[in-house]
Design a protein around this motif. Structure first.
Motif, PDB file in Angstrom:
ATOM      1  N   LEU A 168       0.823  -1.209   0.000  1.00 51.77           N
ATOM      2  CA  LEU A 168       0.000   0.000   0.000  1.00 51.77           C
ATOM      3  C   LEU A 168       0.857   1.257   0.000  1.00 51.77           C
ATOM      4  N   LEU A 169       1.940   1.246   0.768  1.00 48.97           N
ATOM      5  CA  LEU A 169       2.830   2.396   0.813  1.00 48.97           C
ATOM      6  C   LEU A 169       3.448   2.656  -0.563  1.00 48.97           C
ATOM      7  N   GLU A 170       3.871   1.604  -1.247  1.00 44.87           N
ATOM      8  CA  GLU A 170       4.461   1.781  -2.572  1.00 44.87           C
ATOM      9  C   GLU A 170       3.416   2.223  -3.591  1.00 44.87           C
ATOM     10  N   LEU A 171       2.177   1.772  -3.441  1.00 43.62           N
ATOM     11  CA  LEU A 171       1.118   2.246  -4.333  1.00 43.62           C
ATOM     12  C   LEU A 171       0.841   3.728  -4.110  1.00 43.62           C
ATOM     13  N   LEU A 172       0.854   4.151  -2.855  1.00 37.92           N
ATOM     14  CA  LEU A 172       0.678   5.575  -2.559  1.00 37.92           C
ATOM     15  C   LEU A 172       1.787   6.396  -3.199  1.00 37.92           C
ATOM     16  N   GLU A 173       3.027   5.953  -3.056  1.00 38.95           N
ATOM     17  CA  GLU A 173       4.153   6.668  -3.653  1.00 38.95           C
ATOM     18  C   GLU A 173       4.034   6.706  -5.175  1.00 38.95           C
ATOM     19  N   ALA A 174       3.605   5.592  -5.769  1.00 38.62           N
ATOM     20  CA  ALA A 174       3.465   5.547  -7.217  1.00 38.62           C
ATOM     21  C   ALA A 174       2.364   6.485  -7.706  1.00 38.62           C
ATOM     22  N   GLY A 175       1.360   6.713  -6.858  1.00 38.37           N
ATOM     23  CA  GLY A 175       0.241   7.555  -7.250  1.00 38.37           C
ATOM     24  C   GLY A 175       0.401   9.026  -6.935  1.00 38.37           C
ATOM     25  N   LEU A 176       1.458   9.390  -6.207  1.00 34.83           N
ATOM     26  CA  LEU A 176       1.705  10.795  -5.872  1.00 34.83           C
ATOM     27  C   LEU A 176       2.778  11.363  -6.794  1.00 34.83           C
ATOM     28  N   PRO A 177       2.534  12.505  -7.416  1.00 34.71           N
ATOM     29  CA  PRO A 177       3.575  13.132  -8.236  1.00 34.71           C
ATOM     30  C   PRO A 177       4.813  13.438  -7.396  1.00 34.71           C
ATOM     31  N   ARG A 178       5.953  13.416  -8.042  1.00 33.37           N
ATOM     32  CA  ARG A 178       7.205  13.700  -7.316  1.00 33.37           C
ATOM     33  C   ARG A 178       7.166  15.078  -6.661  1.00 33.37           C
ATOM     34  N   ALA A 179       6.584  16.047  -7.365  1.00 31.82           N
ATOM     35  CA  ALA A 179       6.499  17.391  -6.798  1.00 31.82           C
ATOM     36  C   ALA A 179       5.638  17.420  -5.548  1.00 31.82           C
ATOM     37  N   ALA A 180       4.597  16.576  -5.497  1.00 33.71           N
ATOM     38  CA  ALA A 180       3.730  16.521  -4.318  1.00 33.71           C
ATOM     39  C   ALA A 180       4.501  15.995  -3.115  1.00 33.71           C
TER      40      ALA A 180
END
Length: 222
Positions: free
Chosen positions: A92-104
């Motif tokens: 879940l943590l990796e999915l969250l990271e994948a779904g958040l833009p780098r700038a965010a």
């Protein structure tokens, strides 16, 4: 298993706990309201706020919630939340990271997990939002801050939108002054009432802009 997709056990993508087919088939939260991340019907215009946000804007400036709480994501979340599965939590943590833009991920000056009341945390033995926030902060060099619940409010389960907002009004306090940009983190966002109440407490503590982050958003109920 190492090297295997956490959903279908096929060969996983390099350094990822999923295969490409499963990743693409997950219930991504698109389209969604940019203000509260409520899932919108197929064909809804991207970037348009939902009726609820046009009537009453939340205290946070925007919500970033990449997935919908259904299907494989719901099953994974239940293993994490109610059985304290670290494997499910890491996916879940990796999915969250994948779904958040780098700038965010570089935007907040402080990251605050939605707190459980100490009594409820002792009963459950596991604080899922804090677990996620600590690891996300460590991976991206974010400052971790904390809020407290004023009281053990009754569970939000079974309450409608208006009842959820009333149940949590004034329910949080932040005892230390906060920087200008703050991101809040929860595992699942339902109506946004919890994150709205926490955002109000953050603004009172000196934050100027607050974003609400969550792994998954409950689908629109008709």
């Amino acid at each position: 298993m190492p090297g295997r997709c956490g959903f279908c056990l096929a060969t996983a993508e390099p350094e990822r706990p999923w295969c490409q087919a499963c990743f693409e088939s997950l219930p991504w939260n698109l389209p969604a309201c940019p203000s509260c991340a409520e899932p919108q019907p197929p064909g809804a215009l991207a970037g348009r706020c939902c009726g609820q946000c046009l009537t009453r804007s939340p205290a946070f400036r925007r919500a970033r919630v990449p997935l919908r709480y259904e299907d494989e994501v719901a099953r994974l979340m239940q293993r994490f939340k109610f059985h304290a599965s670290p494997r499910a939590g890491n996916v879940l943590l990796e999915l969250l990271e994948a779904g958040l833009p780098r700038a965010a991920l570089a935007w907040p000056e402080a990251l605050i997990p939605v707190p459980l009341h100490p009594r409820r945390a002792r009963e459950r033995g596991f604080d899922q939002a804090d677990w996620l926030a600590r690891r996300l902060a460590a991976r991206h060099g974010l400052v971790l801050a904390h809020a407290q619940r004023r009281q053990a409010t009754r569970s939000q389960r079974g309450l409608d939108r208006a009842e959820r907002y009333r149940n949590l009004r004034g329910g949080f306090v932040v005892e230390r002054a906060l920087p200008s940009r703050v991101a809040l983190l929860d595992d699942v966002m339902t109506t946004g009432a919890t994150l709205d109440a926490l955002a109000q407490a953050c603004l009172t503590a000196g934050a100027r802009e607050v974003e609400a982050w969550s792994v998954a958003r409950t689908p629109l109920r008709r």
